[in-house]
Design a protein around this motif. Structure first.
Motif, PDB file in Angstrom:
ATOM      1  N   THR A  89       0.853  -1.202   0.000  1.00 32.94           N
ATOM      2  CA  THR A  89       0.000   0.000   0.000  1.00 32.94           C
ATOM      3  C   THR A  89       0.891   1.256   0.000  1.00 32.94           C
ATOM      4  OG1 THR A  89      -0.112  -0.017   2.435  1.00 32.94           O
ATOM      5  CG2 THR A  89      -1.895  -1.136   1.206  1.00 32.94           C
ATOM      6  N   PHE A  90       0.420   2.299  -0.766  1.00 34.05           N
ATOM      7  CA  PHE A  90       1.112   3.605  -0.813  1.00 34.05           C
ATOM      8  C   PHE A  90       0.337   4.596   0.035  1.00 34.05           C
ATOM      9  CE2 PHE A  90       2.879   1.852  -4.736  1.00 34.05           C
ATOM     10  CZ  PHE A  90       4.207   2.279  -4.681  1.00 34.05           C
ATOM     11  N   LYS A  91       1.049   5.361   0.765  1.00 33.95           N
ATOM     12  CA  LYS A  91       0.466   6.486   1.475  1.00 33.95           C
ATOM     13  C   LYS A  91       1.422   7.660   1.294  1.00 33.95           C
ATOM     14  CE  LYS A  91      -2.165   3.969   5.009  1.00 33.95           C
ATOM     15  NZ  LYS A  91      -2.368   3.766   6.456  1.00 33.95           N
ATOM     16  N   PRO A  92       1.015   8.660   0.588  1.00 30.03           N
ATOM     17  CA  PRO A  92      -0.300   8.889  -0.038  1.00 30.03           C
ATOM     18  C   PRO A  92      -0.386   8.192  -1.384  1.00 30.03           C
ATOM     19  CG  PRO A  92       1.096  10.763  -0.400  1.00 30.03           C
ATOM     20  CD  PRO A  92       1.908   9.821   0.430  1.00 30.03           C
ATOM     21  N   GLN A  93      -1.545   8.297  -1.960  1.00 27.32           N
ATOM     22  CA  GLN A  93      -1.764   7.710  -3.259  1.00 27.32           C
ATOM     23  C   GLN A  93      -1.245   8.620  -4.405  1.00 27.32           C
ATOM     24  OE1 GLN A  93      -3.078   4.672  -4.230  1.00 27.32           O
ATOM     25  NE2 GLN A  93      -2.821   4.147  -2.059  1.00 27.32           N
ATOM     26  N   VAL A  94      -1.078   9.927  -4.120  1.00 30.19           N
ATOM     27  CA  VAL A  94      -0.583  10.885  -5.131  1.00 30.19           C
ATOM     28  C   VAL A  94       0.606  11.629  -4.543  1.00 30.19           C
ATOM     29  CG1 VAL A  94      -1.113  12.883  -6.572  1.00 30.19           C
ATOM     30  CG2 VAL A  94      -2.864  11.132  -6.156  1.00 30.19           C
ATOM     31  N   TYR A  95       1.700  11.588  -5.227  1.00 27.05           N
ATOM     32  CA  TYR A  95       2.897  12.335  -4.837  1.00 27.05           C
ATOM     33  C   TYR A  95       3.052  13.545  -5.786  1.00 27.05           C
ATOM     34  CZ  TYR A  95       4.471   8.447  -1.890  1.00 27.05           C
ATOM     35  OH  TYR A  95       4.586   7.486  -0.932  1.00 27.05           O
ATOM     36  N   ILE A  96       3.338  14.643  -5.171  1.00 24.45           N
ATOM     37  CA  ILE A  96       3.514  15.883  -5.950  1.00 24.45           C
ATOM     38  C   ILE A  96       4.889  16.454  -5.630  1.00 24.45           C
ATOM     39  CG2 ILE A  96       2.675  18.200  -6.418  1.00 24.45           C
ATOM     40  CD1 ILE A  96      -0.111  17.277  -5.615  1.00 24.45           C
TER      41      ILE A  96
ATOM     42  N   ILE B 264       3.919  20.067 -16.627  1.00 21.09           N
ATOM     43  CA  ILE B 264       3.738  19.042 -15.603  1.00 21.09           C
ATOM     44  C   ILE B 264       3.968  17.666 -16.220  1.00 21.09           C
ATOM     45  CG2 ILE B 264       1.254  18.856 -16.011  1.00 21.09           C
ATOM     46  CD1 ILE B 264       0.933  18.461 -12.968  1.00 21.09           C
ATOM     47  N   HIS B 265       4.551  16.768 -15.438  1.00 19.00           N
ATOM     48  CA  HIS B 265       4.795  15.400 -15.887  1.00 19.00           C
ATOM     49  C   HIS B 265       4.038  14.441 -14.944  1.00 19.00           C
ATOM     50  CE1 HIS B 265       8.062  16.320 -18.776  1.00 19.00           C
ATOM     51  NE2 HIS B 265       8.258  17.359 -17.968  1.00 19.00           N
ATOM     52  N   GLU B 266       3.231  13.555 -15.532  1.00 19.63           N
ATOM     53  CA  GLU B 266       2.445  12.602 -14.752  1.00 19.63           C
ATOM     54  C   GLU B 266       3.095  11.221 -14.854  1.00 19.63           C
ATOM     55  OE1 GLU B 266      -2.091  10.751 -14.654  1.00 19.63           O
ATOM     56  OE2 GLU B 266      -1.704  12.711 -15.612  1.00 19.63           O
ATOM     57  N   LEU B 267       3.484  10.666 -13.702  1.00 12.68           N
ATOM     58  CA  LEU B 267       4.163   9.371 -13.628  1.00 12.68           C
ATOM     59  C   LEU B 267       3.316   8.383 -12.807  1.00 12.68           C
ATOM     60  CD1 LEU B 267       7.736  10.709 -12.707  1.00 12.68           C
ATOM     61  CD2 LEU B 267       6.756  10.424 -14.997  1.00 12.68           C
ATOM     62  N   THR B 268       3.572   7.104 -13.034  1.00 15.78           N
ATOM     63  CA  THR B 268       2.923   6.047 -12.239  1.00 15.78           C
ATOM     64  C   THR B 268       4.012   5.165 -11.645  1.00 15.78           C
ATOM     65  OG1 THR B 268       0.974   6.040 -13.654  1.00 15.78           O
ATOM     66  CG2 THR B 268       1.348   4.104 -12.270  1.00 15.78           C
ATOM     67  N   ALA B 269       4.007   5.066 -10.312  1.00 21.91           N
ATOM     68  CA  ALA B 269       4.982   4.227  -9.605  1.00 21.91           C
ATOM     69  C   ALA B 269       4.262   2.963  -9.096  1.00 21.91           C
ATOM     70  CB  ALA B 269       5.604   4.987  -8.444  1.00 21.91           C
ATOM     71  N   ARG B 270       4.869   1.791  -9.322  1.00 13.77           N
ATOM     72  CA  ARG B 270       4.289   0.514  -8.887  1.00 13.77           C
ATOM     73  C   ARG B 270       5.239  -0.146  -7.895  1.00 13.77           C
ATOM     74  NH1 ARG B 270       0.652  -3.212 -10.718  1.00 13.77           N
ATOM     75  NH2 ARG B 270       0.239  -1.974 -12.582  1.00 13.77           N
TER      76      ARG B 270
ATOM     77  N   LEU C 119       1.911  -9.446  -5.125  1.00 12.09           N
ATOM     78  CA  LEU C 119       0.919  -8.394  -4.921  1.00 12.09           C
ATOM     79  C   LEU C 119       1.579  -7.029  -5.177  1.00 12.09           C
ATOM     80  CD1 LEU C 119      -0.899  -9.690  -1.706  1.00 12.09           C
ATOM     81  CD2 LEU C 119      -1.527 -10.019  -4.104  1.00 12.09           C
ATOM     82  N   SER C 120       0.775  -6.112  -5.696  1.00 11.48           N
ATOM     83  CA  SER C 120       1.343  -4.792  -6.056  1.00 11.48           C
ATOM     84  C   SER C 120       0.350  -3.689  -5.758  1.00 11.48           C
ATOM     85  CB  SER C 120       1.727  -4.762  -7.531  1.00 11.48           C
ATOM     86  OG  SER C 120       0.574  -4.897  -8.350  1.00 11.48           O
ATOM     87  N   ALA C 121       0.884  -2.511  -5.755  1.00 14.03           N
ATOM     88  CA  ALA C 121       0.080  -1.288  -5.585  1.00 14.03           C
ATOM     89  C   ALA C 121       0.716  -0.196  -6.447  1.00 14.03           C
ATOM     90  CB  ALA C 121       0.028  -0.880  -4.126  1.00 14.03           C
ATOM     91  N   ILE C 122      -0.111   0.715  -6.895  1.00  7.90           N
ATOM     92  CA  ILE C 122       0.410   1.834  -7.709  1.00  7.90           C
ATOM     93  C   ILE C 122       0.001   3.144  -7.075  1.00  7.90           C
ATOM     94  CG2 ILE C 122       0.421   0.534  -9.869  1.00  7.90           C
ATOM     95  CD1 ILE C 122      -2.166   1.984 -10.624  1.00  7.90           C
ATOM     96  N   CYS C 123       0.781   4.159  -7.387  1.00  5.79           N
ATOM     97  CA  CYS C 123       0.467   5.539  -6.969  1.00  5.79           C
ATOM     98  C   CYS C 123       0.824   6.475  -8.128  1.00  5.79           C
ATOM     99  CB  CYS C 123       1.216   5.926  -5.707  1.00  5.79           C
ATOM    100  SG  CYS C 123       3.007   6.076  -5.923  1.00  5.79           S
ATOM    101  N   LYS C 124       0.236   7.659  -8.056  1.00  9.17           N
ATOM    102  CA  LYS C 124       0.488   8.658  -9.092  1.00  9.17           C
ATOM    103  C   LYS C 124       1.526   9.652  -8.586  1.00  9.17           C
ATOM    104  CE  LYS C 124      -2.901  10.143 -11.544  1.00  9.17           C
ATOM    105  NZ  LYS C 124      -4.117  10.844 -12.019  1.00  9.17           N
ATOM    106  N   VAL C 125       2.450  10.013  -9.455  1.00  6.88           N
ATOM    107  CA  VAL C 125       3.488  11.005  -9.135  1.00  6.88           C
ATOM    108  C   VAL C 125       3.337  12.162 -10.127  1.00  6.88           C
ATOM    109  CG1 VAL C 125       5.948  11.463  -8.913  1.00  6.88           C
ATOM    110  CG2 VAL C 125       5.023   9.225  -8.269  1.00  6.88           C
TER     111      VAL C 125
END
Length: 814
Positions: free
Chosen positions: A235-242, A308-314, A321-327
């Protein structure tokens, strides 16, 4: 392809006189063919096609690229090349191409905006062609397995509208939608429990479909590997990194670190990270450390390319098992772009009589930075003759503000500096070289206020005596100077045209020989005129001075040198050395040193008896008279001027020595010499004979008396020739060439022991030559002679005194 056209025109204009208040708007579909009609621009702007050609209409865009073109003959706006909305405007909801229609004579703008409408020309694309999930067989139904959403470059209804599984799977379904915190999402949903022994693996495609017509779709393959028990996913906390990154950060800079957690232990709790960028990024700019989750830059970012650049980290654990978050990486603008200046029109050269306010150049400025870094101000280095004036939006005009003068400055090099408001500010400069063309506004100017030239008399014809020179500050024909003689007033016009001026070089010539004695100088007016239209001219006075040459010999005024016999000067035998006999008077028609005269005794009967003063011409006794000296002496005086070579003249004169005149009688009243010459000559002859006889008788008495009385002085006797005496007196009286006349009365007496001169005051300042009468006492005999004119500079011997100017003198022998 249908083309929509929308025109919004307002009838009122704002305060800016050169631009339309509201833009003219059109729309065109992307990928329209070249030459497709966008709109009737000339008609919508209120112009006719001939006006477009006459006013040199053209289209100006901010980025300098010509996507559209204007058809001059019809005034229609056409597509110039391929229009790709995604390339032009990326993911913007609206894509607008702004540009200006520029007209000249007079200057006028029309703002035009063309909206590029999207068509469904792009299919949805997943970031990865294949996705693998490792799922425990104990996973509960309803579990979500996140997927990366597909990307569609189109907008609106042409973008992704639905996801589906093909072929249909009884175990999985897809869920998609939008969340406020991280935007769109796509999840794979487990619909029923898995049984690894029944299906160890399964594969299917997830299809993304847009809403275009016809619709387009894209897919990714999903592979499911069923694992044994791993019941806790990362699990990622938070789900969105800025993160915010400056665009000038170097390669290797750490942007941020993502962190996921897994409650499992052992291999199932070991996480690894991977990073994916948005579709279309062929050259990745970011890199993630698979163990630490640290995201770094692989190359510097460019704010102007993407804000702005939108990335996805897994994060994937050891159990699959995996989880993704947005950067989200926001690029912070840095002032790394200098302003850009593009010239639309430029006029050079300018006539120097250009009125203030004339537009010289029109240019536009832009800065690709944003915010304060993109705010531009323009400045002109030299604002004495030119200035900048805002025209419309980011357009500026370079205008004249004062009168120009080519003779003062023939070329202006103007530097326009555009600076942004960044810190530190960036600047760019553009140089305008404005040449000034000549106008005939300057008259010729002579290098002297007046000219004085010299020529010697008796010059050869057409002799060059000098030159005048005038310069004109203009150039070309306006500076070509020609010379001529300007006619003066009739009263001042010279009687002869003896001066000429060369029209090309200003040389001054004297056309004929001049005579100094007749013409000493002459003044003419020379005019200098340029070849401008109309021509301008200037005048100058030229004074020609004639220089004297020694071409005139001295002229003897006294004694007169005519055909008559030379005049005789009377000299007492008792005169001492230095006695003034006479003065030779001569003049020279030349001037200066050519007229300086000197006198020399050229020849004399007795050279040692006489001397001549070199400067004054006075003839004097050089020594006392002796009995051996002859009675009559002839002298020849040479008069020479100081010229080179010198010229000379001679003056002939004679001198008579006077003594023993006690028995000589002259008539008491003698007529003037010029009227009674014959009777006077006869009287003198008779007197001479009588004196001669008396001398013979008196000689014997004198000898006896001298023996008896040695101290007795004998009375002076005047001995002279009767012929020469009368003629000499007559010549002296008639000459009249001396400055003033004096009358001498000579009285001869006997029995006196001394002799003296007595000076009497004159009755009148001057009298004509006339006989001098004296009384006769019982014991004296007086001789009477005519009055003789004598120079004022005559000097008597020491025992006789001096004669003053303006006096009559009586000479007495006692």
């Amino acid at each position: 392809m249908a083309i929509a056209r929308q025109v919004l025109c307002l009838s009122a204009f704002l305060s800016l006189p050169l631009a339309r208040a509201e833009p003219i708007r059109y729309s065109v579909a992307e990928e329209a063919e070249s030459g497709s009609l966008v709109g009737k621009l000339a008609e919508d702007a209120g112009l006719t096609p001939p006006q477009l050609s006459a006013r040199r209409a053209r289209l100006l865009s901010e980025d300098g690229r010509q996507h559209l073109r204007l058809e001059p003959g019809s005034g229609r706006l056409l597509v110039a090349g391929r229009l790709d909305r995604e390339q032009l405007c990326a993911h913007s909801d609206t894509c607008m191409l702004p540009f200006e229609l520029l007209l000249s004579d007079p200057l006028q703008f029309f703002r035009v905006e063309v909206t590029v409408d999207d068509i469904n020309d792009h299919s949805p694309v997943f970031p990865k062609d294949r996705v693998t999930f490792k799922i425990l067989e104990t996973t509960d139904p309803g579990s979500l397995f996140p997927l990366e959403v597909a990307r569609d470059l189109d907008i609106g209804s042409n973008t992704i509208q639905a996801y589906s599984i093909s072929p249909n799977s009884e175990y999985f379904s897809v869920s998609y939608g939008s969340r406020s915190e991280d935007g769109k999402y796509l999840d794979l949903v487990l619909e029923k429990p898995l049984d690894r022994e029944e299906h160890a693996e399964m594969s299917f495609n997830i299809i993304a479909e847009d809403g275009g017509f016809p619709p387009r779709s894209g897919s990714t393959q999903v592979k499911i590997i069923i694992l044994d028990v791993n019941d806790n996913a990362p699990t990622f906390k938070p789900q969105v990194y800025i993160a915010k990154v400056l665009e000038n950060m170097p390669e290797g800079t750490v942007v941020l670190t993502v962190l996921a957690t897994d409650k499992d232990a052992g291999v199932n709790g070991d996480l690894s990270y991977e990073l994916s960028e948005a579709e279309g990024q062929k050259d990745p700019k970011f890199l993630i450390d698979p163990r630490t989750g640290e995201i770094k830059l692989t190359k510097p970012l460019d704010f102007e390319a993407a804000h702005i650049h939108e990335l996805t980290a897994r994060a994937t654990d050891g159990g699959g098992l995996s989880a993704i978050c947005k950067v989200l990486v926001e690029v912070v603008d840095v002032n790394d772009n200098a302003p850009e200046l593009a010239v639309s029109s430029f006029s050079s050269p300018l006539p120097e009589n250009t009125a203030p306010g004339t537009v010289v150049a029109l240019f536009t400025v832009r800065d690709r930075d944003s915010g304060a870094n993109g705010k531009i101000s323009c400045a002109l280095d030299d604002q004495l003759f030119f200035s900048l004036r805002p025209a419309y939006k980011n357009y500026y005009e370079l205008v004249t503000v004062s009168a120009l003068d080519r003779e003062h400055t023939a070329q202006y090099v103007l530097r326009v500096t555009a600076a942004d408001a960044g810190s530190p500010p960036l600047t760019s400069t553009h140089t305008f070289t404005v040449d000034i063309s000549d106008v005939n506004d300057n008259a010729p100017v002579f290098n002297q206020t007046s000219y004085t030239m010299y020529v010697r008399e008796n010059n050869v014809p057409s002799v060059l005596v000098g030159a005048v020179s005038a310069a004109d500050a203009d150039e070309g024909l306006n500076a070509k100077v020609t010379y001529s003689l300007a006619p003066g007033p009739a009263a001042e016009r010279p009687s002869c045209s003896c001066i000429s001026v060369n029209s090309e070089n200003g040389h001054v010539f004297v056309l004929r020989p001049l005579d100094y004695e007749r013409l000493k100088h002459i003044e003419v007016t020379v005019s200098a005129s340029d070849a401008g239209s109309p021509p301008l001219r200037a005048n100058v006075t030229v004074r020609l001075v004639v220089l004297d040459e020694n071409d005139n010999a001295p002229l003897v005024l006294y004694p007169a040198q005519d055909s008559s016999p030379a005049s005789s000067e009377l000299v007492p035998v008792a005169a001492q050395a230095g006695y003034l006999i006479t003065k030779v008077v001569a003049v020279d028609a030349d001037s200066a040193q050519n007229s300086w005269l000197s006198y020399h005794l050229l020849r004399a009967t007795e050279p040692g008896l006489f001397s001549v003063a070199v400067q004054s011409g006075e003839v004097r006794l050089k020594r006392p008279v002796t009995e051996r000296d002859s009675v009559k002496h002839k002298l020849l005086v040479l008069v020479t001027d100081n010229g080179k070579p010198p010229l000379s003249a001679t003056a002939a004169l004679s001198a008579l020595l006077l003594k023993d005149f006690s028995d000589v009688r002259l008539p008491h009243s003698s007529p003037p010499a010029d009227e009674h010459g014959d009777s006077l000559t006869t009287s003198l002859i008779i007197s001479l004979v009588f004196v001669s006889l008396l001398f013979l008788v008196s000689s014997a008495v004198f000898v006896a008396r001298k023996v008896c009385k040695s101290k007795e002085l004998k009375a002076a006797h005047v001995l002279y020739g009767a012929d020469n005496l009368q003629s000499g007196l007559a010549d002296a009286a008639a000459a009249g060439t001396l400055p003033r006349a004096y009358c001498y009365e000579i009285s001869l007496t006997t029995g006196s022991a001394n002799s003296e001169f007595q000076f009497l005051k004159p009755i009148l300042p001057s009298l004509p030559a006339q006989p001098c009468a004296t009384g006769q006492g019982p014991e004296q005999h007086e001789q009477h002679f005519p009055c003789v004119p004598v120079s004022t500079e005559d000097t008597a011997p020491d025992n006789a005194g001096t004669l003053s100017a303006g006096q009559f003198n009586t000479l007495s022998f006692n």
